[in-house]
Scaffold this motif. Structure first.
Motif, PDB file in Angstrom:
ATOM      1  N   LEU A 206       0.874  -1.174  -0.158  1.00 17.55           N
ATOM      2  CA  LEU A 206      -0.023  -0.034  -0.315  1.00 17.55           C
ATOM      3  C   LEU A 206       0.735   1.214  -0.113  1.00 17.55           C
ATOM      4  O   LEU A 206       0.148   2.562  -0.080  1.00 17.55           O
ATOM      5  CB  LEU A 206      -0.888  -0.052   1.131  1.00 17.55           C
ATOM      6  CG  LEU A 206      -1.955  -1.142   1.119  1.00 17.55           C
ATOM      7  CD1 LEU A 206      -2.797  -1.102   2.678  1.00 17.55           C
ATOM      8  CD2 LEU A 206      -2.906  -1.201   0.241  1.00 17.55           C
ATOM      9  N   LYS A 209       1.223   3.259  -5.431  1.00 22.00           N
ATOM     10  CA  LYS A 209       0.285   3.342  -6.400  1.00 22.00           C
ATOM     11  C   LYS A 209      -0.303   2.231  -6.741  1.00 22.00           C
ATOM     12  O   LYS A 209      -1.591   1.774  -6.859  1.00 22.00           O
ATOM     13  CB  LYS A 209       0.408   4.586  -7.202  1.00 22.00           C
ATOM     14  CG  LYS A 209      -0.940   5.015  -7.831  1.00 22.00           C
ATOM     15  CD  LYS A 209      -0.643   6.219  -8.917  1.00 22.00           C
ATOM     16  CE  LYS A 209      -1.873   6.550  -9.608  1.00 22.00           C
ATOM     17  NZ  LYS A 209      -2.966   7.324  -8.391  1.00 22.00           N
ATOM     18  N   ARG A 212      -1.593  -0.147  -4.233  1.00 19.95           N
ATOM     19  CA  ARG A 212      -3.012   0.201  -3.730  1.00 19.95           C
ATOM     20  C   ARG A 212      -4.169  -0.246  -4.657  1.00 19.95           C
ATOM     21  O   ARG A 212      -5.132  -0.650  -4.362  1.00 19.95           O
ATOM     22  CB  ARG A 212      -3.133   1.615  -3.343  1.00 19.95           C
ATOM     23  CG  ARG A 212      -2.130   2.063  -2.282  1.00 19.95           C
ATOM     24  CD  ARG A 212      -2.372   3.514  -1.751  1.00 19.95           C
ATOM     25  NE  ARG A 212      -1.978   4.294  -2.883  1.00 19.95           N
ATOM     26  CZ  ARG A 212      -0.644   4.857  -2.926  1.00 19.95           C
ATOM     27  NH1 ARG A 212       0.226   4.381  -2.047  1.00 19.95           N
ATOM     28  NH2 ARG A 212      -0.262   5.770  -3.767  1.00 19.95           N
ATOM     29  N   THR A 511      -8.664   5.341  -0.375  1.00 19.52           N
ATOM     30  CA  THR A 511      -7.273   5.291  -1.254  1.00 19.52           C
ATOM     31  C   THR A 511      -7.591   6.032  -2.544  1.00 19.52           C
ATOM     32  O   THR A 511      -8.579   6.424  -2.931  1.00 19.52           O
ATOM     33  CB  THR A 511      -6.905   3.892  -1.399  1.00 19.52           C
ATOM     34  OG1 THR A 511      -7.565   3.248  -2.299  1.00 19.52           O
ATOM     35  CG2 THR A 511      -7.009   3.165  -0.133  1.00 19.52           C
ATOM     36  N   ALA A 517     -10.659   3.408   3.219  1.00 15.77           N
ATOM     37  CA  ALA A 517      -9.371   3.276   3.606  1.00 15.77           C
ATOM     38  C   ALA A 517      -9.268   2.931   5.187  1.00 15.77           C
ATOM     39  O   ALA A 517      -8.140   3.314   5.751  1.00 15.77           O
ATOM     40  CB  ALA A 517      -8.550   4.637   3.171  1.00 15.77           C
ATOM     41  N   LEU A 523      -3.528   6.707   2.612  1.00  9.92           N
ATOM     42  CA  LEU A 523      -3.471   6.053   1.502  1.00  9.92           C
ATOM     43  C   LEU A 523      -3.994   6.798   0.270  1.00  9.92           C
ATOM     44  O   LEU A 523      -4.000   6.009  -0.750  1.00  9.92           O
ATOM     45  CB  LEU A 523      -4.071   4.667   1.856  1.00  9.92           C
ATOM     46  CG  LEU A 523      -3.685   3.859   3.066  1.00  9.92           C
ATOM     47  CD1 LEU A 523      -4.632   2.754   3.252  1.00  9.92           C
ATOM     48  CD2 LEU A 523      -2.186   3.532   2.768  1.00  9.92           C
TER      49      LEU A 523
END
Length: 527
Positions: A206, A209, A212, A511, A517, A523
């Motif tokens: 995480l 990018k 995530r 996120t 998140a 995030l």
């Protein structure tokens, strides 16, 4: 052992909660330390003194091993009963959470090399700010350490940074506004997380990018580690327990608001497994950089710092590194635990007692049954009792305060650092506190400040501890108790708004991949 603490009175009117009272002789301490301004008893109004309680020694050290604040961090709130619905602040329901906040705060501020046992009480250190010694939190990675997307404006400022010095760069609040103190300097911000939270982020990819996005596409819920006691606490109240000081007795006292003549045994909040912890600091540049008492009556917890500035942030368009001394003016301390409906965290907020005065129309924290608690904004007081870092009385008493600074403001080479493009210094903001402290929180401050007397920490106060106590909806937001919580140094300009609630605001955090998140904006690290 326990001691009887006598603290200031306050009015029961309009609180909408039942309180158990004990007759007592009152001694009025310094309003500065209690920080519950204008809570005075009046026979005509029928006010009743209620700040009376016996405090067991277990109040102060998380593992219950000593009678002083210590370096042992709490991991949970053992008294919490998740089977009960809490919609308003009540004394015995809030007290364990405020205790948790103060224990967590003092443990974080302990010198890093303090041994975590009663033989090394941090309260025995004269200042809890030992020159040359880092505090425990300084080992925590910063937001900029974790996410490559968030680079320092002037990376060269990290070169030859003295050990123990902070490297700061952020000076814009979440609303996009800047806060300028009465000395004409910007307030700076820093976000850190403990290694447990950092490890969770890195182990799940995480911190990138692409990671995530992959995590969101895999439909894995983001769930930061949860702290708990060893063995884990059960969330069910025990109603048939008869042993003194049992978890059942404590939870039933918390749920029912019962109060006996003697102080109940306080169950320890450690040892156990530490959960994720998120911190957000607000730092003030100290005029003269000498760590003395600038412009206000009480000293600060200080740290050496270097400020990283890019060309677009300075008046002359050149990147800079400014070496200064900063004083702590605000802190959010957020921790995930098993109790307290821990999927939504416990949110503690502290600030310096000389930050701001109360608004003339400040509301009590249980007066929330209204669509517009501050229809005309938070109003400036007609007079103030002492100098404040973020209030200068520039406006007329009774008019709206907390107005953002307008226009283009840049950094100068020397103090005052906040300047117009012409080089003219920018006047300090006039900030007031919109919400009064809950009476039980003010009492907690009184108790802890008394224990911390003689140290810089007696100059800090807990604004409140927010937790999830009910299912939420309409007036009750996402179920947070207290319903509203803001910090004058961190959310200066949004205190009057309907979303002026830490847990309520963060419940919407996602996120940058659009995934929920787990109550943190970390995030979505885009600059």
């Amino acid at each position: 052992m326990s001691e009887t603490i006598v603290a200031p009175p306050f009015s029961m009117r309009k609180l909408g909660i039942a309180l158990c009272l004990m007759p007592v002789m009152l001694a009025m301490p310094s309003a500065t330390l209690a920080q519950n301004a204008k809570f005075t008893a009046s026979a005509e109004r029928g006010d009743i003194p209620v700040f009376v309680e016996k405090y067991d020694d277990g109040e102060f050290c998380a593992d219950g091993s000593g009678a002083q604040p210590c370096a042992i961090a709490p991991v949970d709130v053992p008294e919490f009963d998740a089977s009960f619905v809490y919609r308003f602040l009540a004394y015995h329901a809030q007290r364990p959470f405020d205790r948790f906040s103060w224990q967590a705060f003092t443990a974080l501020m302990a010198p890093r090399d303090a041994v975590h046992d009663v033989a090394h009480d941090v309260a025995r250190d004269a200042d809890l700010d030992i020159p040359g010694s880092k505090a425990a939190w300084q080992d925590f990675p910063t937001r900029r350490d974790l996410f490559s997307e968030v680079a320092f404006p002037n990376p060269s400022c990290a070169d030859d940074l003295p050990d123990g010095s902070l490297l700061l760069a952020s000076y814009v609040q979440s609303t996009g506004d800047i806060l300028i103190d009465q000395a004409g300097n910007f307030v700076l911000y820093e976000t850190r997380i403990n290694r447990i939270a950092a490890d969770y982020i890195r182990e799940n990819g995480l911190d990138q990018k692409s990671g995530r996005l992959a995590f969101a596409n895999g439909q894995n819920p983001i769930s930061f580690p949860v702290g708990h006691m060893t063995p884990p606490i059960t969330a069910t109240a025990t109603t048939d327990s008869t042993s003194s000081g049992s978890s059942g007795d404590t939870r039933n006292a918390l749920r029912n608001g019962a109060s006996g003549g003697d102080a109940p045994h306080i169950p320890p909040s450690a040892p156990g497994v530490m959960g994720a912890q998120l911190l957000k600091f607000a730092w003030r540049i100290l005029p003269g950089n000498n760590g003395t008492k600038p412009l206000v009556d009480h000293g600060y917890y200080t740290r050496p710092a270097r400020i990283s500035l890019g060309p677009s942030q300075t008046i002359d368009g050149r990147a800079k590194c400014l070496d200064v001394t900063v004083g702590l003016v605000g802190l959010h301390l957020v921790q995930r635990v098993q109790s307290g409906n821990g999927d939504r965290w416990i949110w503690s907020s502290f600030e310096h007692i000389d930050n701001v005065p109360l608004a003339s129309n400040a509301r009590r924290p249980n007066s929330i049954i209204t669509d517009s608690p501050f229809a005309n904004g938070c109003l400036a007081p007609t007079d103030i009792d002492r100098p404040y870092a973020f209030y200068g009385g520039h406006g007329v008493g009774g008019t709206a305060a907390n107005n953002p600074v307008s226009g283009d403001v840049k950094w100068a080479d020397s103090a005052p650092y906040a300047r117009r493009l012409s080089g003219e210094p920018v006047g300090g903001s006039d900030i007031v506190r919109c919400w009064r402290l809950f009476s039980g929180t003010a009492e907690s401050n009184f108790i802890w400040q008394r224990k911390l007397a003689g140290t810089v920490w007696q100059n800090y106060m807990l604004l409140g501890t927010q937790w999830i106590g009910n299912p939420g909806g309409a007036t009750f937001g996402v179920g947070e108790v207290p319903r509203y919580l803001t910090n004058s140094a961190l959310e200066s300009f949004m205190q009057h708004q309907a979303d002026a609630t830490c847990l309520g605001c963060h419940s919407r955090a996602t996120t940058d991949a659009g995934q929920s998140a787990n109550f943190t904006f970390l995030l979505d690290p885009s600059p």
